[in-house]
Design a protein around this motif. Structure first.
Motif, PDB file in Angstrom:
ATOM      1  N   UNK A 234      -4.706   6.125  -8.877  1.00 46.95           N
ATOM      2  CA  UNK A 234      -4.372   6.291 -10.173  1.00 46.95           C
ATOM      3  C   UNK A 234      -2.674   5.979 -10.486  1.00 46.95           C
ATOM      4  N   UNK A 235      -2.091   5.906  -9.381  1.00 43.40           N
ATOM      5  CA  UNK A 235      -0.491   5.865  -9.412  1.00 43.40           C
ATOM      6  C   UNK A 235       0.188   4.803  -8.656  1.00 43.40           C
ATOM      7  N   UNK A 236      -0.435   3.627  -8.908  1.00 46.65           N
ATOM      8  CA  UNK A 236      -0.046   2.357  -7.985  1.00 46.65           C
ATOM      9  C   UNK A 236      -0.286   1.184  -8.756  1.00 46.65           C
ATOM     10  N   UNK A 237       0.463  -0.010  -8.327  1.00 45.59           N
ATOM     11  CA  UNK A 237       0.133  -1.100  -9.149  1.00 45.59           C
ATOM     12  C   UNK A 237      -1.147  -1.698  -9.306  1.00 45.59           C
ATOM     13  N   UNK A 238      -1.459  -2.438 -10.314  1.00 42.35           N
ATOM     14  CA  UNK A 238      -2.944  -3.025 -10.363  1.00 42.35           C
ATOM     15  C   UNK A 238      -3.478  -3.726  -9.023  1.00 42.35           C
ATOM     16  N   UNK A 239      -2.517  -4.473  -8.634  1.00 43.79           N
ATOM     17  CA  UNK A 239      -2.977  -5.027  -7.434  1.00 43.79           C
ATOM     18  C   UNK A 239      -3.415  -4.342  -6.354  1.00 43.79           C
ATOM     19  N   UNK A 240      -2.647  -3.137  -6.009  1.00 47.78           N
ATOM     20  CA  UNK A 240      -2.963  -2.024  -5.340  1.00 47.78           C
ATOM     21  C   UNK A 240      -4.461  -1.372  -5.693  1.00 47.78           C
ATOM     22  N   UNK A 241      -4.486  -1.119  -6.896  1.00 50.10           N
ATOM     23  CA  UNK A 241      -5.819  -0.419  -7.613  1.00 50.10           C
ATOM     24  C   UNK A 241      -6.958  -1.126  -7.184  1.00 50.10           C
ATOM     25  N   UNK A 242      -6.719  -2.503  -7.178  1.00 47.10           N
ATOM     26  CA  UNK A 242      -7.606  -3.584  -6.877  1.00 47.10           C
ATOM     27  C   UNK A 242      -8.448  -3.219  -5.484  1.00 47.10           C
ATOM     28  N   UNK A 243      -7.562  -3.400  -4.699  1.00 50.68           N
ATOM     29  CA  UNK A 243      -7.740  -3.294  -3.351  1.00 50.68           C
ATOM     30  C   UNK A 243      -8.532  -1.807  -2.804  1.00 50.68           C
TER      31      UNK A 243
END
Length: 567
Positions: A387-396
């Motif tokens: 919940x505290x990372x960029x969208x690209x990281x959240x996708x992974x």
């Protein structure tokens, strides 16, 4: 400037007896000597100084031409700025001289001016490539070195690259890359590298036979040559067609690159790793890199203090981990803990993405690997980041959770790690990939488990809990999300857990949502049938209507199963 002054003075004495100097040339020599004595005061690219130089260039006296060439070489080394045709014209005339000294100085002058981007374009526009190519094909090492150096500078300008690639320069550049003289070799490999930044030019390079030369020079003892060659090959390997060519013609490429991952030069080490990363876009190379002993080098590099090395190595292992046969070998090589540690690289979104993506690939492997995966702390770290990372990281991360939740043996472990605390909030994401993956993981965690206590605890919290997710997805208007919600509800009703079933039965919003979906999907099917009948048997219309009709039918069937269960 002693060399130039000496040559000028000599030309007024000894050479006078051989070839008389015209009055205007004598005046030019005198004027130029005066300008050179206090050269910081004068602009040699215009007015009197340029006129004096140009006069000497057009002289029939070889010594005067040499003096002009040497003066241009020294002046351009100190004063680099955009110049006009009136400056480049005399230098290009000198470049066509048959005298090696003049050629060396003229190439140097042109190379100095070619540091400026505007000059790079103008030199090529004025036909500078042809004489430079001619000089590269000569026998004089100094001329070759300066000519290639000039081409190297010209090739850094995007507008010039294709012109150079199609000018006939690549074959002599490739030949000079094999020169016994290291300065020539460095300049030639540097020029070839500058030609690898577009697909079209890379194709020209491959056709010119540059690849075998670049591969052979990976064994060079010179770190600059190694760097230029590894970087050029890395760029060439970006293209699928080139990777196929490399696989067929360069059997020693991978082993050489793997060896260079242990180079004392940081930049060679980094480029060799990037080259392997690009090669590992193909399945055959994914296996070959492992067979060539690449894993011990990579596990060491991803723990490096150098961010570029870490990025290159984690990107490489990410590609290698795509192949199922490599998964166990990667885990056995000790990658899990270092990969988990890379999730702390909050200054590099790219490193985090590659690390999570690799972990996701490894999570889908054997029971032994899955056990080590959970023991590594990967799930907890991903949960903290979710919940505290960029969208690209959240996708992974969401994709990793979705993969983990597929395995029945992992579900209770995931629930006990309180993964729902991350998954439920992720379903609110505006990014459909993140919310969709999180919802898919959540749905799988509600299916075929023997302990629903964590599901019940999360029924209405956090963020409206599981029931809130179900209601939102039922109302989303997006077929995929509707399907996930309906399927999850059906799994809960089939859970054989009375408390869970009652939670669903007693929730008016969920029941109303299912009934609404039953009506909506029925209407969609009816509309689709009507459209099909009006379509004049058109095959395209029929094909286009088939998919939404099938999706609506699937959704409708699930709603009927749910309603039948409730009744």
């Amino acid at each position: 400037m002693g060399g130039c002054c000496s040559c000028l003075r000599e030309s007024t004495s000894e050479e006078t007896n051989v070839l008389p100097i015209a009055d205007n040339e004598r005046e030019a020599v005198t004027a130029l000597l005066g300008f050179l004595e206090d050269k910081d005061r004068y602009d040699f690219y215009s007015g009197g100084p340029l006129k004096a130089l140009t006069t000497l260039v057009y002289s029939d006296n070889l010594n005067l031409q040499k003096s002009a060439a040497l003066a241009f070489a020294e002046i351009t080394e100190k004063y680099v700025r955009p110049v006009g045709r009136e400056v480049l014209d005399p230098i290009l005339i000198l470049l066509r001289s048959s005298d090696p000294q003049i050629q060396v100085a003229a190439c140097a002058a042109l190379g100095n001016l070619a540091v400026n981007n505007e000059n790079k374009v103008l030199i090529v526009e004025m036909g500078g490539l042809k004489p430079l190519i001619n000089q590269m094909m000569g026998d004089n090492v100094e001329v070759q070195c300066n000519a290639v150096g000039c081409i190297t500078n010209l090739a850094t300008q995007d507008d010039n690259k294709h012109k150079i690639a199609t000018s006939g320069a690549l074959i002599p550049l490739t030949r000079l890359a094999k020169s016994k003289h290291i300065r020539v070799q460095r300049n030639a490999t540097g020029a070839l590298l500058n030609m690898t930044h577009s697909g079209e030019n890379r194709k020209e390079l491959v056709n010119a036979g540059a690849v075998p030369v670049l591969v052979s020079l990976l064994s060079s003892t010179d770190p600059d040559v190694q760097y230029y060659c590894t970087t050029a090959l890395s760029n060439i390997a970006v293209d699928e067609s080139n990777r196929k060519t490399l696989a067929q013609t360069e059997p020693r490429l991978v082993s050489k690159l793997v060896s260079l991952m242990d180079s004392p030069s940081q930049r060679v080490k980094c480029q060799a790793t990037l080259a392997l990363r690009n090669l590992a876009s193909d399945t055959s190379y994914q296996l070959e890199i492992v067979r060539a002993g690449g894993l011990p080098h990579l596990v060491k590099l991803i723990q490096s203090d150098s961010m570029p090395l870490v990025l290159a190595s984690v990107a490489c292992i990410r590609n290698i981990s795509i192949h199922p046969l490599n998964e166990g070998l990667i885990v056995d090589a000790g990658f899990l803990k270092p990969l988990v540690n890379l999730l702390d690289y909050k200054d590099s979104e790219e490193i985090q993405c590659h690390a999570v993506s690799t972990l996701r690939n490894l999570a889908a492997s054997s029971e032994k690997n899955r056990k080590e995966f959970f023991e590594s702390g990967a799930v907890e770290k991903c949960k903290d980041l979710a919940l505290n990372s960029p969208i690209s990281v959240q996708c992974e991360i969401s994709a990793c959770f979705a993969i983990l939740a597929l395995a029945d043996v992992s579900k209770i472990t995931l629930l006990n790690l309180n993964i729902l605390d991350a998954l439920i909030p992720m379903t609110f994401s505006k990014n459909q990939e993140v919310s969709g993956n999180a919802a898919a993981a959540l749905a799988n965690l509600c299916s075929r488990i023997n302990n629903y206590s964590k599901v019940m605890d999360a029924w209405d919290q956090p963020n409206d809990g599981i029931r809130g997710f179900l209601v939102r997805f039922l109302q989303s208007g997006y077929v995929t999300f509707e399907h996930i919600a309906l399927w999850t509800i059906l799994q809960l009703l089939e859970s054989h857990n009375d408390r869970v079933v009652q939670l669903v039965r007693n929730d008016k919003d969920i029941i109303d949502g299912v009934k609404y979906m039953a009506d909506v999907t029925y209407e969609r099917i009816q509309r689709s049938d009507a459209d099909s009948k009006n379509a004049d048997n058109d095959l395209v219309n029929s094909a286009n209507s088939e998919q939404p009709e099938d999706a609506s039918m699937d959704l409708y069937n699930i709603t009927q199963q749910i309603l039948q269960f409730l009744n």
